[in-house]
Write an enzyme that holds these catalytic residues in place. Structure first.
Site, PDB file in Angstrom:
ATOM      1  CE  LYS A 213      -3.193  -8.236  -3.851  1.00 53.95           C
ATOM      2  NZ  LYS A 213      -2.738  -6.841  -3.692  1.00 53.95           N
TER       3      LYS A 213
ATOM      4  CG  HIS B  94      -4.051 -10.415  -7.296  1.00 56.20           C
ATOM      5  ND1 HIS B  94      -5.270 -10.699  -6.722  1.00 56.20           N
ATOM      6  CD2 HIS B  94      -4.124  -9.134  -7.733  1.00 56.20           C
ATOM      7  CE1 HIS B  94      -6.047  -9.632  -6.811  1.00 56.20           C
ATOM      8  NE2 HIS B  94      -5.386  -8.655  -7.421  1.00 56.20           N
TER       9      HIS B  94
HETATM   10  N1  LIG Z   1      -5.748   0.196  -6.341  1.00 59.38           N
HETATM   11  C1  LIG Z   1      -5.407  -0.452  -7.455  1.00 59.38           C
HETATM   12  O1  LIG Z   1      -6.102  -0.402  -8.483  1.00 59.38           O
HETATM   13  C2  LIG Z   1      -4.152  -1.254  -7.464  1.00 59.38           C
HETATM   14  C3  LIG Z   1      -3.438  -1.364  -6.324  1.00 59.38           C
HETATM   15  N2  LIG Z   1      -2.282  -2.062  -6.293  1.00 59.38           N
HETATM   16  C4  LIG Z   1      -1.555  -2.014  -5.040  1.00 59.38           C
HETATM   17  O2  LIG Z   1      -0.498  -1.080  -5.205  1.00 59.38           O
HETATM   18  C5  LIG Z   1       0.611  -1.465  -4.398  1.00 59.38           C
HETATM   19  C6  LIG Z   1       1.855  -1.556  -5.282  1.00 59.38           C
HETATM   20  O3  LIG Z   1       1.688  -2.612  -6.191  1.00 59.38           O
HETATM   21  P1  LIG Z   1       2.816  -2.967  -7.270  1.00 59.38           P
HETATM   22  O4  LIG Z   1       3.161  -1.757  -8.041  1.00 59.38           O
HETATM   23  O5  LIG Z   1       2.382  -4.186  -7.940  1.00 59.38           O
HETATM   24  O6  LIG Z   1       4.038  -3.326  -6.281  1.00 59.38           O
HETATM   25  P2  LIG Z   1       5.610  -3.209  -6.572  1.00 59.38           P
HETATM   26  O7  LIG Z   1       6.267  -4.079  -5.559  1.00 59.38           O
HETATM   27  O8  LIG Z   1       5.899  -3.422  -8.013  1.00 59.38           O
HETATM   28  O9  LIG Z   1       5.905  -1.675  -6.255  1.00 59.38           O
HETATM   29  C7  LIG Z   1       5.995  -1.149  -4.962  1.00 59.38           C
HETATM   30  C8  LIG Z   1       7.078  -0.113  -5.005  1.00 59.38           C
HETATM   31  O10 LIG Z   1       7.119   0.534  -3.732  1.00 59.38           O
HETATM   32  C9  LIG Z   1       8.461   0.842  -3.464  1.00 59.38           C
HETATM   33  N3  LIG Z   1       8.641   1.070  -2.029  1.00 59.38           N
HETATM   34  C10 LIG Z   1       8.747   0.166  -1.036  1.00 59.38           C
HETATM   35  N4  LIG Z   1       8.920   0.794   0.128  1.00 59.38           N
HETATM   36  C11 LIG Z   1       8.918   2.117  -0.138  1.00 59.38           C
HETATM   37  C12 LIG Z   1       9.075   3.277   0.665  1.00 59.38           C
HETATM   38  N5  LIG Z   1       9.290   3.209   1.971  1.00 59.38           N
HETATM   39  N6  LIG Z   1       9.002   4.487   0.052  1.00 59.38           N
HETATM   40  C13 LIG Z   1       8.782   4.590  -1.261  1.00 59.38           C
HETATM   41  N7  LIG Z   1       8.660   3.513  -2.076  1.00 59.38           N
HETATM   42  C14 LIG Z   1       8.725   2.302  -1.516  1.00 59.38           C
HETATM   43  C15 LIG Z   1       9.242  -0.367  -3.961  1.00 59.38           C
HETATM   44  O11 LIG Z   1      10.589  -0.029  -4.238  1.00 59.38           O
HETATM   45  C16 LIG Z   1       8.487  -0.709  -5.245  1.00 59.38           C
HETATM   46  O12 LIG Z   1       9.074  -0.085  -6.349  1.00 59.38           O
HETATM   47  C17 LIG Z   1       0.203  -2.776  -3.728  1.00 59.38           C
HETATM   48  O13 LIG Z   1      -0.284  -2.508  -2.442  1.00 59.38           O
HETATM   49  C18 LIG Z   1      -0.912  -3.301  -4.616  1.00 59.38           C
HETATM   50  O14 LIG Z   1      -1.797  -4.122  -3.919  1.00 59.38           O
HETATM   51  C19 LIG Z   1      -1.804  -2.682  -7.401  1.00 59.38           C
HETATM   52  C20 LIG Z   1      -2.491  -2.639  -8.573  1.00 59.38           C
HETATM   53  C21 LIG Z   1      -3.731  -1.922  -8.701  1.00 59.38           C
HETATM   54  O1  LIG Z   2      -1.397  -6.135  -6.138  1.00 61.12           O
HETATM   55  C1  LIG Z   2      -2.066  -6.024  -7.204  1.00 61.12           C
HETATM   56  O2  LIG Z   2      -1.591  -6.328  -8.296  1.00 61.12           O
HETATM   57  C2  LIG Z   2      -3.433  -5.514  -7.124  1.00 61.12           C
HETATM   58  N1  LIG Z   2      -3.867  -5.066  -5.985  1.00 61.12           N
HETATM   59  C3  LIG Z   2      -5.135  -4.517  -5.729  1.00 61.12           C
HETATM   60  C4  LIG Z   2      -5.892  -5.381  -4.734  1.00 61.12           C
HETATM   61  O3  LIG Z   2      -5.283  -5.833  -3.749  1.00 61.12           O
HETATM   62  O4  LIG Z   2      -7.088  -5.584  -4.905  1.00 61.12           O
HETATM   63  C5  LIG Z   2      -5.914  -4.204  -6.986  1.00 61.12           C
HETATM   64  C6  LIG Z   2      -5.719  -5.171  -8.099  1.00 61.12           C
HETATM   65  O5  LIG Z   2      -6.395  -6.329  -7.772  1.00 61.12           O
HETATM   66  C7  LIG Z   2      -4.248  -5.444  -8.350  1.00 61.12           C
END
Ligand SMILES: NC(=O)C1=CN([C@@H]2O[C@H](COP(=O)(O)OP(=O)(O)OC[C@H]3O[C@@H](n4cnc5c(N)ncnc54)[C@H](O)[C@@H]3O)[C@@H](O)[C@H]2O)C=CC1
Ligand SMILES: O=C(O)C1=N[C@H](C(=O)O)C[C@H](O)C1
Length: 266
Positions: free
Chosen positions: A159, A155
């Site tokens: 992350k 990743h």
């Molecule tokens: N299930 C999936 O397919 C995927 C899951 N993820 C997960 O999604 C999550 C977010 O990933 P990204 O967007 O890359 O992270 P990022 O760091 O770009 O975005 C997280 C956002 O949450 C906000 N945030 C932090 N504390 C907060 C609060 N108390 N209230 C509201 N907003 C708050 C931050 O300001 C930031 O804009 C991670 O846990 C990641 O692992 C990421 C990609 C795909």
């Molecule tokens: O943080 C990410 O970017 C992602 N998080 C998810 C994970 O923890 O598996 C999904 C995807 O891999 C991207």
């Protein structure tokens, strides 16, 4: 079809931005509020360039849930806040669709019980990309024949959680088809801590973090004289959005918590 009223938590994040744009493009969905940790009371369109959505930003989840008649809360934040948001949404009868990863087993169990008690749906999907879901299922199928398995997840370096939610889910799915097995030489020793990765029932999970990467995973399965490699790559965050869309639609018809997109896809 009735309009589905959606709140997005984390709208300025890498995933949150995509989700805001996804909702804007759906005739049957409406963004009614967003939850952030900054800019309380402002409109989303005032603080970001990518959206003209005139929806209010809340920093307090209870106030947000009380003031909006939302059907679904999509959480794309951090493990700490994602857990609090999911729990609070369930308590208010709003259905969570959670992409945030890094929840503990105990938190997942607690949320499962809460959804059950409330009798409302919740989807927690460690990976919304269909290709990743297939990678996990293919790995589970292959584990019936290959007992020695190493998962390498790769990743971007922003992350927070390691191993990734996808790697943990992959290992959990494989463990349903594989007896626990200690892999490698019985007397192997790490001369540098962590060299053999995390240990999940004898399987090894390795987490790579590098700028330039998005989300990638290889599952390596080995047997006498052969290896099988199953790999998935997400090259952008749009790859996750069809899974977010189907989860928002499906969670309305659920009465329990579902962990993993594989459980709702045909
Ligand atoms: N299930 C999936 O397919 C995927 C899951 N993820 C997960 O999604 C999550 C977010 O990933 P990204 O967007 O890359 O992270 P990022 O760091 O770009 O975005 C997280 C956002 O949450 C906000 N945030 C932090 N504390 C907060 C609060 N108390 N209230 C509201 N907003 C708050 C931050 O300001 C930031 O804009 C991670 O846990 C990641 O692992 C990421 C990609 C795909
Ligand atoms: O943080 C990410 O970017 C992602 N998080 C998810 C994970 O923890 O598996 C999904 C995807 O891999 C991207």
């Amino acid at each position: 079809m009735e309009t589905i009223k959606v709140i997005i938590a984390g709208p300025r994040g890498r995933m949150g931005k995509e989700a805001v744009q996804l909702i804007a493009g759906q005739e049957h969905m409406e963004l009614v509020a967003v939850l952030d940790h900054r800019y309380d009371g402002k409109l989303l369109s005032e603080v970001v360039e990518f959206s003209n959505a005139e929806v209010q930003i809340y920093t307090n989840i209870e106030e947000c849930l009380q003031n909006t008649k939302a059907d679904v809360l999509v959480d794309l934040t951090t493990p700490e806040f994602g857990y609090i948001h999911t729990k609070t949404a369930l308590e208010y009868g709003v259905r969570p669709v959670v992409g945030t990863t890094g929840f503990t087993k105990e938190q997942l169990e607690e949320l499962t019980q809460l959804a059950e008690r409330k009798g409302i749906g919740c989807i927690i999907a460690p990976n919304f990309a269909i290709g990743a879901v297939l990678m996990m299922k293919f790995s589970q199928m292959a584990a019936k024949y290959f007992k020695d398995i190493e998962i390498i997840e790769m990743h971007h370096d922003q992350k927070l959680d390691a191993p990734s939610g996808t790697a943990v889910k992959t290992a959990e799915m494989i463990s349903q088809a594989r007896e626990e097995k200690i892999q490698g030489h019985p007397e192997e020793k790490e001369t540098i801590d962590g060299a053999r990765g995390a240990n999940f029932e004898g399987m090894r999970i390795h987490s790579v973090r590098l700028p330039g990467l998005i989300a990638h995973q290889e599952v390596l399965l080995g047997a006498d004289g052969q290896t099988l490699t199953i790999r998935h790559d997400s090259y952008n965050r749009a790859s996750f959005m069809s899974g977010v869309k189907v989860s928002i639609e499906t969670v309305l018809n659920l009465e329990t918590l579902v962990y993993g997109l594989e459980n709702i896809l045909d």
